[in-house]
Write an enzyme that holds these catalytic residues in place. Structure first.
Site, mmCIF file in Angstrom:
data_model
loop_
_atom_site.group_PDB
_atom_site.id
_atom_site.type_symbol
_atom_site.label_atom_id
_atom_site.label_comp_id
_atom_site.label_asym_id
_atom_site.label_seq_id
_atom_site.Cartn_x
_atom_site.Cartn_y
_atom_site.Cartn_z
ATOM 1 N N THR A 1 1.129 -1.050 0.148
ATOM 2 C CA THR A 1 -0.242 -0.196 0.487
ATOM 3 C C THR A 1 0.764 1.245 -0.301
ATOM 4 O O THR A 1 1.879 1.479 0.571
ATOM 5 C CB THR A 1 -0.406 -0.058 1.259
ATOM 6 O OG1 THR A 1 -1.622 1.533 1.484
ATOM 7 C CG2 THR A 1 -0.416 -0.750 2.693
ATOM 8 N N ASP A 2 0.452 2.485 -0.187
ATOM 9 C CA ASP A 2 1.169 3.687 -0.408
ATOM 10 C C ASP A 2 1.402 3.594 0.839
ATOM 11 O O ASP A 2 1.698 4.827 1.594
ATOM 12 C CB ASP A 2 0.389 4.603 -1.607
ATOM 13 C CG ASP A 2 -1.524 5.382 -1.220
ATOM 14 O OD1 ASP A 2 -1.203 4.502 -0.315
ATOM 15 O OD2 ASP A 2 -2.130 6.231 -1.773
ATOM 16 N N GLU A 3 0.816 3.508 2.174
ATOM 17 C CA GLU A 3 0.107 3.820 3.161
ATOM 18 C C GLU A 3 1.588 4.210 3.928
ATOM 19 O O GLU A 3 1.941 4.030 5.340
ATOM 20 C CB GLU A 3 -0.808 3.613 3.924
ATOM 21 C CG GLU A 3 -1.861 3.967 2.980
ATOM 22 C CD GLU A 3 -3.068 3.564 4.785
ATOM 23 O OE1 GLU A 3 -3.027 3.200 5.430
ATOM 24 O OE2 GLU A 3 -4.392 3.365 3.666
ATOM 25 N N TYR B 1 -1.504 -0.516 11.242
ATOM 26 C CA TYR B 1 -2.212 -1.005 9.889
ATOM 27 C C TYR B 1 -0.679 -0.778 9.104
ATOM 28 O O TYR B 1 -0.317 -1.646 8.688
ATOM 29 C CB TYR B 1 -3.540 -0.525 9.588
ATOM 30 C CG TYR B 1 -3.221 -0.744 7.812
ATOM 31 C CD1 TYR B 1 -3.073 -1.759 7.568
ATOM 32 C CD2 TYR B 1 -3.222 -0.016 6.757
ATOM 33 C CE1 TYR B 1 -2.949 -2.733 6.249
ATOM 34 C CE2 TYR B 1 -2.958 -0.540 5.746
ATOM 35 C CZ TYR B 1 -3.249 -1.909 5.256
ATOM 36 O OH TYR B 1 -3.524 -2.047 3.281
ATOM 37 N N LYS C 1 2.663 -3.470 6.684
ATOM 38 C CA LYS C 1 2.576 -3.655 5.586
ATOM 39 C C LYS C 1 3.788 -3.904 5.784
ATOM 40 O O LYS C 1 4.425 -3.720 4.646
ATOM 41 C CB LYS C 1 1.698 -2.958 5.035
ATOM 42 C CG LYS C 1 0.397 -3.152 5.031
ATOM 43 C CD LYS C 1 0.121 -4.577 4.408
ATOM 44 C CE LYS C 1 -0.302 -4.265 2.830
ATOM 45 N NZ LYS C 1 -0.578 -5.640 2.313
#
Ligand code: NAD
Ligand code: TYD
Length: 339
Positions: free
Chosen positions: A125-127, A153, A157
């Site tokens: 994810t870009d997060e 979260y 990741k």
């Protein structure tokens, strides 16, 4: 070609299963999913009888089950979508995020090492890049942007991403990683922004916008994400990270207003509630690498994608009504009652 798709009963994984069965009718697609609250077997109803599809209920952390499946199927490719995926839930209870997202990834890669694999692909994810300030619209996440996470979260990741790159460098595992921006489309679990707002608006319930609603996300139609992963697993370079995003940045409040307009519901349903802890301000992907190397470009414009998505939720009420009538209701009451 046999592909194990983990998390294929969830939002993006199921869309990927449909995409692959449609685009590669000679491939065998094996879906491994634990069926957590976010996984729904009813989502896969239309492909259950497809002879090229198999569903296996298992936890990616269950070493015996994962190794037995690899022994049996001898997959050529593994695409790992399986994850705990909701930031708000990770703030409530980080533990399961670390277990599934990091240790589950390790288990899958250990099986890949033992049985051999053409490609292990990690759906990230870009997060993992943290956030960008609202007043610097010139800044974007590239693959070189340092990892700088905000939530349990995104940290889980990021931990998985680092482990994937370590398995490549240390053991020579042929890996790729994709980091995509926020997805929207059919089968999106109704606790995430867009489906939650559609479901609440249709039920004339308040539309809970965190903080001032000014946080920006970079929305991509789920099918475009699936096409990008299809390209990466076939043509992407081993050991590489690819960002996926369509330059479609929008503030949350503008999304909610669009949904109100499309559904002909009053904006007075919008209710500003307490902000998320550590709330990331802005995500914005620079997709130059995947465009230049693999020729990927998003095909669905937001104006069309959001109409298609709303229509899907109107046409498939039984799918999400069943979800929001069950234990999800207890979650909703807990999360939103004190906001
Ligand atoms: P989702 O929550 O809708 O689906 C997750 C699926 O994984 C569910 O079917 C669930 O049952 C399964 N699962 C969870 N724990 C498992 C375990 N231990 N073993 C086996 N299966 C398990 O998530 P999603 O939105 O479809 O996201 C899929 C992947 O894409 C995730 O890795 C997420 O981090 C990533 N991602 C999501 C977005 C987004 O906007 N939704 C954007 C970028 C990346
Ligand atoms: P979400 O769909 O949870 O995705 P993510 O946190 O991974 O980006 O949330 C998208 C944005 O919408 C995020 O800025 C938080 C906000 N949001 C609300 O304002 N209200 C809500 O009820 C939810 C679920 C999210």
């Amino acid at each position: 070609m046999t592909i194990i798709v983990t998390g294929g009963a969830g939002f993006i994984g199921s869309n990927f299963v449909f995409h692959m069965l449609d685009k590669h009718p000679d491939y065998r697609i094996v879906c491994l999913d634990k069926l957590t609250y976010a996984g729904n077997l009813s989502t896969l109803k239309s492909v259950m009888d497809n002879p090229n599809f198999r569903f296996v209920k298992a936890d990616i952390c269950d070493r015996d089950a994962v190794f037995a499946l690899f022994e049996e199927e001898k997959p050529d490719i593994v695409v790992n979508f399986a994850a705990e995926s909701h930031v708000d839930r990770s703030i409530e209870d980080p533990g399961i995020f670390l277990k599934t997202n990091i240790l589950g990834t390790q288990t899958l890669m250990d099986a890949c090492r033992k049985y051999g694999i053409q490609r292990y692909h990690q759906v990230s994810t870009d997060e993992v890049y943290g956030d960008l300030p609202l007043d610097r619209p010139d800044l974007f996440f590239t693959e070189e942007t340092p990892i700088h996470t905000s939530s349990p979260y995104s940290s889980s990741k990021a931990g998985a991403d680092l482990l994937v790159l370590a398995y490549h460098r240390t053991f020579g595992l042929p890996v790729t990683i994709s980091r995509c921006s926020n997805n929207y489309g059919p089968y999106h679990f109704p606790e995430k922004l867009i489906p939650l707002m559609i479901a609440n608006a249709l039920n004339d319930k308040p539309l809970p916008v965190y903080g001032k609603g000014e946080n920006v996300r970079d929305w991509l139609y789920v099918e475009d994400h699936c096409k990008a992963i299809d390209l990466i697993i076939h043509n992407g370079r081993v050991g590489e990270v690819y960002n996926i995003g369509g330059h479609n940045e929008m503030a949350n409040i503008d999304i909610v207003k669009i949904i109100c307009k499309e559904l002909n519901k009053p904006e007075s349903l919008i209710t500003y509630v307490a902000d998320r802890k550590g709330h990331d301000m802005r995500y914005a992907i620079d997709p130059t690498k995947i465009h230049n190397e693999l020729g990927w470009l998003p095909e669905t414009k937001f104006a069309d994608g959001i109409k298609k998505t709303i229509q899907w939720y109107l046409d498939n009420k039984e799918w999400w009504e069943e979800i929001i009538s069950g234990e999800y209701q207890a979650y909703y009451d807990k999360m939103y009652s004190n906001k």
